[in-house]
Design a protein around this motif. Structure first.
Motif, PDB file in Angstrom:
ATOM      1  N   GLU A 208      -2.284  -7.405  -8.682  1.00  0.00           N
ATOM      2  CA  GLU A 208      -3.439  -6.771  -9.329  1.00  0.00           C
ATOM      3  C   GLU A 208      -4.749  -7.294  -8.739  1.00  0.00           C
ATOM      4  O   GLU A 208      -5.682  -6.523  -8.504  1.00  0.00           O
ATOM      5  CB  GLU A 208      -3.413  -7.028 -10.835  1.00  0.00           C
ATOM      6  N   GLU A 209      -4.795  -8.597  -8.478  1.00  0.00           N
ATOM      7  CA  GLU A 209      -6.010  -9.150  -7.867  1.00  0.00           C
ATOM      8  C   GLU A 209      -6.227  -8.567  -6.469  1.00  0.00           C
ATOM      9  O   GLU A 209      -7.356  -8.294  -6.061  1.00  0.00           O
ATOM     10  CB  GLU A 209      -5.913 -10.676  -7.803  1.00  0.00           C
TER      11      GLU A 209
ATOM     12  N   SER B 154     -23.489 -10.461   1.751  1.00  0.00           N
ATOM     13  CA  SER B 154     -22.665 -10.718   0.570  1.00  0.00           C
ATOM     14  C   SER B 154     -21.203 -10.437   0.868  1.00  0.00           C
ATOM     15  O   SER B 154     -20.362 -10.540   0.007  1.00  0.00           O
ATOM     16  CB  SER B 154     -23.126  -9.797  -0.564  1.00  0.00           C
TER      17      SER B 154
ATOM     18  N   ARG C 192     -13.486  -1.835  -0.144  1.00  0.00           N
ATOM     19  CA  ARG C 192     -13.884  -0.444   0.113  1.00  0.00           C
ATOM     20  C   ARG C 192     -15.341  -0.235  -0.300  1.00  0.00           C
ATOM     21  O   ARG C 192     -16.110   0.424   0.388  1.00  0.00           O
ATOM     22  CB  ARG C 192     -12.985   0.521  -0.655  1.00  0.00           C
ATOM     23  N   ASP C 193     -15.677  -0.803  -1.457  1.00  0.00           N
ATOM     24  CA  ASP C 193     -17.062  -0.711  -1.930  1.00  0.00           C
ATOM     25  C   ASP C 193     -18.009  -1.342  -0.914  1.00  0.00           C
ATOM     26  O   ASP C 193     -19.040  -0.773  -0.565  1.00  0.00           O
ATOM     27  CB  ASP C 193     -17.171  -1.418  -3.294  1.00  0.00           C
ATOM     28  N   GLU C 194     -17.628  -2.517  -0.423  1.00  0.00           N
ATOM     29  CA  GLU C 194     -18.478  -3.208   0.554  1.00  0.00           C
ATOM     30  C   GLU C 194     -18.612  -2.390   1.836  1.00  0.00           C
ATOM     31  O   GLU C 194     -19.686  -2.337   2.437  1.00  0.00           O
ATOM     32  CB  GLU C 194     -17.874  -4.578   0.897  1.00  0.00           C
TER      33      GLU C 194
ATOM     34  N   ARG D 232      -5.266  -5.614  -5.510  1.00  0.00           N
ATOM     35  CA  ARG D 232      -5.737  -4.224  -5.672  1.00  0.00           C
ATOM     36  C   ARG D 232      -7.237  -4.205  -5.982  1.00  0.00           C
ATOM     37  O   ARG D 232      -7.975  -3.367  -5.478  1.00  0.00           O
ATOM     38  CB  ARG D 232      -4.944  -3.520  -6.778  1.00  0.00           C
ATOM     39  N   ILE D 233      -7.667  -5.145  -6.807  1.00  0.00           N
ATOM     40  CA  ILE D 233      -9.106  -5.235  -7.098  1.00  0.00           C
ATOM     41  C   ILE D 233      -9.876  -5.615  -5.836  1.00  0.00           C
ATOM     42  O   ILE D 233     -10.966  -5.110  -5.572  1.00  0.00           O
ATOM     43  CB  ILE D 233      -9.353  -6.249  -8.239  1.00  0.00           C
TER      44      ILE D 233
ATOM     45  N   LEU E  36     -10.379  -2.620  -3.774  1.00  0.00           N
ATOM     46  CA  LEU E  36     -11.517  -1.853  -4.293  1.00  0.00           C
ATOM     47  C   LEU E  36     -12.830  -2.477  -3.826  1.00  0.00           C
ATOM     48  O   LEU E  36     -13.735  -1.790  -3.362  1.00  0.00           O
ATOM     49  CB  LEU E  36     -11.498  -1.834  -5.828  1.00  0.00           C
ATOM     50  N   ARG E  37     -12.926  -3.795  -3.953  1.00  0.00           N
ATOM     51  CA  ARG E  37     -14.177  -4.470  -3.597  1.00  0.00           C
ATOM     52  C   ARG E  37     -14.510  -4.244  -2.120  1.00  0.00           C
ATOM     53  O   ARG E  37     -15.657  -3.943  -1.774  1.00  0.00           O
ATOM     54  CB  ARG E  37     -14.068  -5.970  -3.868  1.00  0.00           C
TER      55      ARG E  37
ATOM     56  N   ILE F 242     -18.423   0.929   2.252  1.00  0.00           N
ATOM     57  CA  ILE F 242     -19.342   2.061   2.067  1.00  0.00           C
ATOM     58  C   ILE F 242     -20.779   1.551   1.966  1.00  0.00           C
ATOM     59  O   ILE F 242     -21.700   2.119   2.548  1.00  0.00           O
ATOM     60  CB  ILE F 242     -18.953   2.866   0.807  1.00  0.00           C
ATOM     61  N   GLY F 243     -20.933   0.441   1.229  1.00  0.00           N
ATOM     62  CA  GLY F 243     -22.267  -0.142   1.101  1.00  0.00           C
ATOM     63  C   GLY F 243     -22.840  -0.544   2.451  1.00  0.00           C
ATOM     64  O   GLY F 243     -24.012  -0.308   2.742  1.00  0.00           O
TER      65      GLY F 243
END
Lengths: 112, 558
Positions: free
Chosen positions: A28-29, A16, A38-40, A31-32, A35-36, A42-43
């Motif tokens: 802003e996009e 994914s 970083r999440d990916e 920055r989001i 975040l995404r 760690i995942g």
């Protein structure tokens, strides 16, 4: 908020993690997107750890039942399609994700 | 002769003879061989004990030291400590027993990781009739819990050099001398290990703490002082009180004045709560504004499909505090929270569902005070259902994530009192949590691939993956009218994604509340946990309507 049991092992191989085109993104996009990613990251690390744990178990079980020569073959994934596919996907994912945040940071800096 | 790996330390003062014989037998039954046993007789007056000690001294692995005057357990244990030659010291009381594999199991852990300075294990009691009972399945290393309860206790094995470095046992803490030492050791230890197996049998004799803490009231006061001294050493501003259940209540004081951003995603749903038809977000915001004693906060409302009149009323409820952030995409709780976090300005983020109602006026102060410890990643309050029962006391894992104590009365203290004091959790319900902004960003916010359920489980796991602790506290309460504002069903894809990431950990016994359901159902004495877990989970499922069914493929292999 209660699980219905572990996912089927065949469902776990969908990648994914795809870098998106960031050229038209607002700050802003972006920055989001940071975040995404970083999440990916760690995942992906968690998934790798998870798979490593499964490989370890597989390894131990195999050693207990078969010769060392056969066990080495399993570790290479030569007779296990799932492990081989998963390792390939995660290897690529980790390679992409470890570099992506720096690329994004550079873009953010360029835009002031 | 090389130094032994372990020195078992036993201060002796008039134990029941039979119990002392059983204690000795348990030491000699050790499967490990590299140990010595140091006994310090604190001037026992029972001649039978003197004879027993003489017999024991005949064994070359045993050293008996006789004090010239009675000095109490601290002095006697320190004598044993200074006489010990082992690399590690194991504390064994004169009427208790080690399991035969105790030292071997500890040795295995110490050999696997040479940075471990302190090891503790699960324990079980021996009742007055000699039967094993009250099996305490302990959490993984939990410093917050240790401040409320000396849960490590038996068996404790410490690196001798470190015990000497911190000064051994201290005078003035009689009755809680071990708790005080545990604090000082764990403050200095490089790493700490928990062995989730019973290695120690603690005998309940009349007048012992194992039988009833009320027999030794001075021990409670000594415990309170040990906790207070620990808090002072580690720089936590707090007072310590003894609770009605004989645990310690640490009341923290907030020493900073952080700006708090309360992020509330909402679509303006109206529901009937406590007999009234209300707009959930309006009731929530009103409760924050009217009840909170903290005044340095903003409320970020991330809204879609919301009635403009509701928005106006929100501004009236909390003038100057509401920041409205429109959201125009398909429902995704995680994306709404992420957007709200980006638009907020506080250095503490509170993620709050709109179907909540603030109960404790000092809820922000209580939550924020925990975050002054830098390794605390997130903290959550006690969540209550509309009828006052517990909705969630955090999460625990057992065949997937569950709410701790869902449906329990607030009068229930939980296994080993775990519902009465703050403690570590594997996860927290995101209906209300507080975290530092930097950690929200470090963890990548909420996973937008989990739009409805499990984003809290995933986020908690991410923080723990980054080595932060999650703390649940009963010292602040918030009502949570769960899933009133959205469909509670969970699509299969969410399960698949969650298991893809966290896999086996979700099915394993929980790290911080192992076998919670099992113990909460009053089955702590059952020894074959794998077999009986199924029964317990069935009981819990009966107790909490709406939980899923256990299927055959989820059952453990027995």
């Amino acid at each position: 908020m209660v699980s219905q049991g572990p996912a089927s092992i065949t469902q776990l191989t969908t990648p994914s993690h795809v870098l998106r085109d960031m050229s038209e993104m607002t700050v802003e996009e972006l920055r989001i997107e940071v975040l995404r990613l970083r999440d990916e990251l760690i995942g992906a690390q968690a998934e790798i750890g998870n798979l490593r744990g499964r490989l370890d178990v597989k390894h131990r079980n195999y050693l207990a039942l078969n010769s060392v020569h056969s066990a080495q073959r399993v570790l290479r994934g030569s007779d296990d399609d799932y492990v081989r596919a998963a390792r390939r996907v995660l290897g690529f994912t980790r390679w992409v994700l470890l570099r992506a945040p720096r690329q994004l940071a550079r873009k953010l800096l360029d835009r002031g | 002769m090389p130094a032994p790996r372990f020195s078992v330390l036993t201060p002796v003062y008039n134990p029941p003879v039979e119990a002392f014989e059983a204690c000795a037998a348990s030491v000699f039954a050790q499967t490990a061989t590299n140990w010595e046993w140091v006994l310090v007789d604190d001037r026992s007056t029972d001649p039978a004990i003197g004879l027993l000690l003489d017999e024991l001294a005949a064994d070359e692995r045993v050293r008996v030291i006789r004090r010239t005057e009675n000095g109490g357990i601290v002095a006697a244990t320190n004598d044993a400590l200074h006489a010990a030659a082992g690399e590690f010291v194991a504390f064994l009381d004169h009427d208790d027993e080690l399991t035969p594999d105790a030292l071997a199991a500890v040795d295995e852990v110490l050999t696997a990781d040479d940075t471990v300075d302190y090891v503790y294990s699960d324990e079980e009691k021996i009742d007055l009739g000699g039967t094993l009972c009250d099996r305490f399945r302990k959490p993984a290393w939990s410093p917050e819990r240790l401040r409320a309860q000396n849960y490590c206790c038996h068996l404790s094995v410490m690196r001798r050099s470190l015990v000497l470095e911190v000064g051994g046992l201290r005078d003035g803490f009689d009755g809680a001398q071990d708790w005080d030492l545990t604090f000082r050791i764990t403050e200095a230890a490089r790493s700490i290990a928990h062995i989730p197996h019973v290695l120690y049998h603690w005998r309940m004799v009349v007048g012992s703490v194992a039988a009833d803490i009320d027999y030794k009231p001075y021990a409670l006061e000594a415990g309170r002082r040990a906790v207070a001294a620990h808090l002072e050493r580690v720089g936590i501003a707090a007072s310590v009180e003894i609770t009605e259940f004989n645990f310690m209540a640490v009341r923290r004081r907030l020493t900073t004045r952080p700006r708090v951003s309360i992020i509330i995603p909402t679509n303006g749903t109206r529901r009937r709560v406590w007999g009234q038809d209300v707009a959930l977000v309006e009731q929530c915001v009103a409760s924050i504004a009217q009840r909170s004693t903290w005044d340095h906060y903003e409320i970020v409302i991330v809204h879609d499909m919301i009635d403009e009149q509701i928005l106006e009323r929100l501004h009236r409820h909390a003038p100057g505090r509401v920041v409205a952030v429109p959201y125009d995409r398909p429902f995704n709780f995680s994306a709404k929270v992420n957007l709200g976090a980006l638009r907020s300005t506080g250095d503490r983020l509170v993620l709050l569902n709109d179907d909540t109602f603030i109960d404790s006026p000092d809820w922000i102060e209580v939550l924020a005070a925990h975050l002054e410890e830098l390794d605390v990643g997130m903290v959550g309050p006690r969540l209550l259902l509309a009828d006052g029962r517990i909705q969630s006391a955090g999460h625990y894992n057992r065949f997937g994530p569950h709410h701790v104590a869902a449906g329990f009365s607030t009068e229930e203290i939980g296994p080993y009192g775990c519902l009465t004091f703050p403690g570590e959790r594997t996860g927290l319900t995101m209906a209300c949590v507080m975290m530092p902004r930097r950690l929200f960003e470090e963890a990548g916010g909420l996973d937008t691939k989990l739009p409805g359920a499990f984003n809290d489980v995933d986020f908690g796991n991410k923080l723990r993956h980054l080595r932060y602790r999650l703390i649940w506290t009963p010292h602040a309460s918030v009502y949570h009218f769960e899933s009133l504002s959205r469909d509670p069903s969970v699509p299969d894809s969410d399960f698949v994604h969650l298991y893809q990431r966290w896999g086996d950990e979700l099915d394993a016994p929980d790290r911080y509340l192992p076998w919670f359901a099992y113990q909460a159902a009053g089955l702590a004495h059952v020894r074959d946990e794998e077999l009986f877990a199924t029964i317990v989970d069935s009981k819990i499922h009966e107790r909490i309507p709406g939980l899923g069914e256990i299927t055959v493929d989820m059952l453990p292999k027995v």
